[in-house]
Scaffold this active site. Structure first.
Site, PDB file in Angstrom:
ATOM      1  N   HIS A 245       0.832  -1.202   0.000  1.00  0.00           N
ATOM      2  CA  HIS A 245       0.000   0.000   0.000  1.00  0.00           C
ATOM      3  C   HIS A 245       0.870   1.256   0.000  1.00  0.00           C
ATOM      4  O   HIS A 245       0.700   2.147  -0.849  1.00  0.00           O
ATOM      5  CB  HIS A 245      -0.906  -0.021   1.236  1.00  0.00           C
ATOM      6  CG  HIS A 245      -1.807   1.165   1.366  1.00  0.00           C
ATOM      7  ND1 HIS A 245      -3.130   1.135   0.994  1.00  0.00           N
ATOM      8  CD2 HIS A 245      -1.585   2.422   1.821  1.00  0.00           C
ATOM      9  CE1 HIS A 245      -3.683   2.310   1.214  1.00  0.00           C
ATOM     10  NE2 HIS A 245      -2.764   3.111   1.719  1.00  0.00           N
ATOM     11  N   GLU A 246       1.805   1.327   0.938  1.00  0.00           N
ATOM     12  CA  GLU A 246       2.666   2.512   1.018  1.00  0.00           C
ATOM     13  C   GLU A 246       3.598   2.617  -0.186  1.00  0.00           C
ATOM     14  O   GLU A 246       3.986   3.719  -0.585  1.00  0.00           O
ATOM     15  CB  GLU A 246       3.458   2.505   2.319  1.00  0.00           C
ATOM     16  CG  GLU A 246       2.612   2.529   3.592  1.00  0.00           C
ATOM     17  CD  GLU A 246       1.610   3.673   3.644  1.00  0.00           C
ATOM     18  OE1 GLU A 246       1.857   4.730   3.008  1.00  0.00           O
ATOM     19  OE2 GLU A 246       0.560   3.517   4.304  1.00  0.00           O
TER      20      GLU A 246
END
EC number: 3.4.17.19
Length: 492
Positions: free
Chosen positions: A257-258
């Site tokens: 996600h990051e």
């Protein structure tokens, strides 16, 4: 002699560089700062905010803008001027003392939140949160200048969006999500991943997967934090994750996600560095990148088939019957408290809860003293079971401690955008599944880099998505994707 535009851009690049330094102070506070340095850091961050606010309201900006004829500029120059003028107008509406007070308070509030979360004690956090809400109301009123206060705060994260239009979009999401959730929860639950997974090995695997998705570790790093986040832009973009010996998916998918956020920032054209175009155009577009990396790509049947082999090499026997069982375990729909750990079906329901509560806080319809009860009541109504402790409820997210009111709805907007992008991506890269099955997302990430990421702030948020997809964004592609994926998984 330099032109007004050249002088303006030189000034903006210096301001942008200073803003990156201020961001690094926040990253350090989350990852490496000594615990006893908190009070000093609050003053440092307030001082930096004072300097930045003074630069953003410098009268010379207005003089330079007045001297520039936008018609003499190319598309990039016009976009720079559009962003700078907007920022200048907004910054001049907020008194310098209020800007510094907010920076000082939110640094203190964040520390108080972290301690209260560890102690499961909302009452320890409530007084400072009440201070934050009061200052954010004051800031929002200054920015709104008689308009809607919440919309003024939302505009910091998703320029041009309004709460009313988001309510309409989310209102269209909710019925089909609720129906899908109910149908799934009536079906047998697939086996979960069980065991103890070495946390050092988790970090090694997560770094490998981040690089697989295009994260340039020579211009970034991965550390641990209580709440995973991405920080920075250009040649210094850092991400954080967290580990849990009983749940390696938490670490892995937080990192993917990051990585979506980070690769967006790393991919923006280098000549935009330190200017308004040199960062993601909005949090909704930013979230579209993190969510499509994490979910549509990272949780796909094809990619998890490859990942199953990587897990076996890293951790040994997994206790699951092959890659299909692993795919089902990755995508299990189950009751849970935590937004960041929620499956794709239920995630947006967590966001809508926060969206409604924070609007009520800003409007004054809900007081901080009543927030925990309101959260617990709404959660029970939406999910059908009770919150067990504050760290699983009202204290789980960092956003309100940091004064980020208006941020939460961009998560669901990003999911909507990601659904649209997937539809376009599948048409543009017909062998996408074959590539992902080989552990190679580069076809997808190259398309996203070309059509979304490289542009930074060149276009308005919805324009970015519409140009990439060839159609106006709507919630329909996301809902169609979810119903098809989870209908097949659960035999609906």
């Amino acid at each position: 002699m330099t032109s007004a535009y050249d002088d303006l851009m030189s000034f903006e690049r210096e301001t942008g560089a200073l803003a990156q330094v201020a961001g690094r102070l926040g990253w350090d506070q989350e990852t490496m700062m000594p615990r006893g340095a908190g009070d000093q850091r609050s003053e440092e961050m307030a001082a930096m905010e004072s300097v930045l606010h003074a630069r953003r309201t410098d009268p010379r900006i207005g003089e330079w803008l007045a001297a520039i004829d936008p018609q003499t500029l190319d598309a990039e120059g016009q976009a720079q001027v559009r962003h700078i003028a907007r920022s200048f107008r907004r910054a001049n509406k907020v008194p310098a003392k209020l800007a510094a007070d907010l920076a000082r308070l939110t640094s203190r509030s964040h520390r108080t939140w972290a301690e209260a979360r560890a102690d499961d004690d909302f009452q320890a956090f409530a007084p400072v949160l009440a201070e934050v809400v009061a200052l954010k109301r004051e800031e929002g009123a200054a920015l709104a200048a008689g308009g809607d206060v919440y919309d003024a705060l939302l505009d910091d994260f998703e320029p041009g969006a309004t709460a009313a239009e988001l309510k309409a979009m989310f209102g269209a999401l909710r019925p089909r999500l609720v129906a899908l959730r109910q149908a799934i929860l009536e079906r047998p639950e697939p086996p979960a991943l069980h065991g103890t997974f070495d946390e050092t090995a988790q970090m090694a695997l997560t770094r490998k997967v981040a690089q697989c998705f295009g994260y340039d570790m020579s211009r970034g790093r991965i550390d641990k934090a209580v709440h995973p986040f991405s920080s920075g832009s250009g040649d210094d973009v850092r991400i954080t994750t967290r580990t849990n010996a009983l749940d390696p998916f938490n670490c892995l998918y937080s990192t993917i996600h990051e990585t979506g956020h980070a690769t967006y920032e790393q991919a923006i054209r280098g000549n935009y560095r330190f200017t308004p175009l040199g960062q993601g155009v909005s949090m909704g577009v930013h979230e579209s990148q993190s969510r499509i990396y994490e979910n549509q790509l990272g949780r796909s049947r094809a990619f998890t088939g490859w990942l199953y082999g990587q897990f076996g090499e890293t951790f040994g026997e997994l206790g699951l019957d092959g890659p299909e069982a692993f795919y089902a375990a990755v995508n299990r729909v189950r009751n849970g408290y935590i937004r960041t750990e929620a499956d794709e079906v239920q995630y947006n329901l967590h966001v809508l809860l926060r969206f409604d509560l924070e609007q009520a806080l800003i409007s004054g319809d809900l007081q901080v003293a009543d927030l925990e009860t309101a959260w617990n009541d709404r959660f029970h109504a939406d999910f059908g079971f009770a919150v067990d402790k504050p760290s699983d409820g009202v204290l789980q997210d960092v956003h309100w401690s940091a004064g980020l009111f208006g941020y939460f709805p961009t998560y669901s907007l990003g999911n909507v955008y990601a659904g649209c992008l997937l539809k376009a991506l599948q048409e543009a890269v017909p062998d996408l599944e074959t590539q992902l099955a080989a552990g190679d997302p580069s076809g997808a990430t190259a398309w996203l880099r070309e059509n979304v990421q490289q542009h930074g702030g060149l276009y308005e948020p919805r324009e970015v998505i519409e140009r990439a997809c060839g159609f106006a964004p709507s919630e329909a592609p996301l809902l169609d994707y979810l119903e098809a994926k989870f209908g097949a998984l659960y035999g609906l």
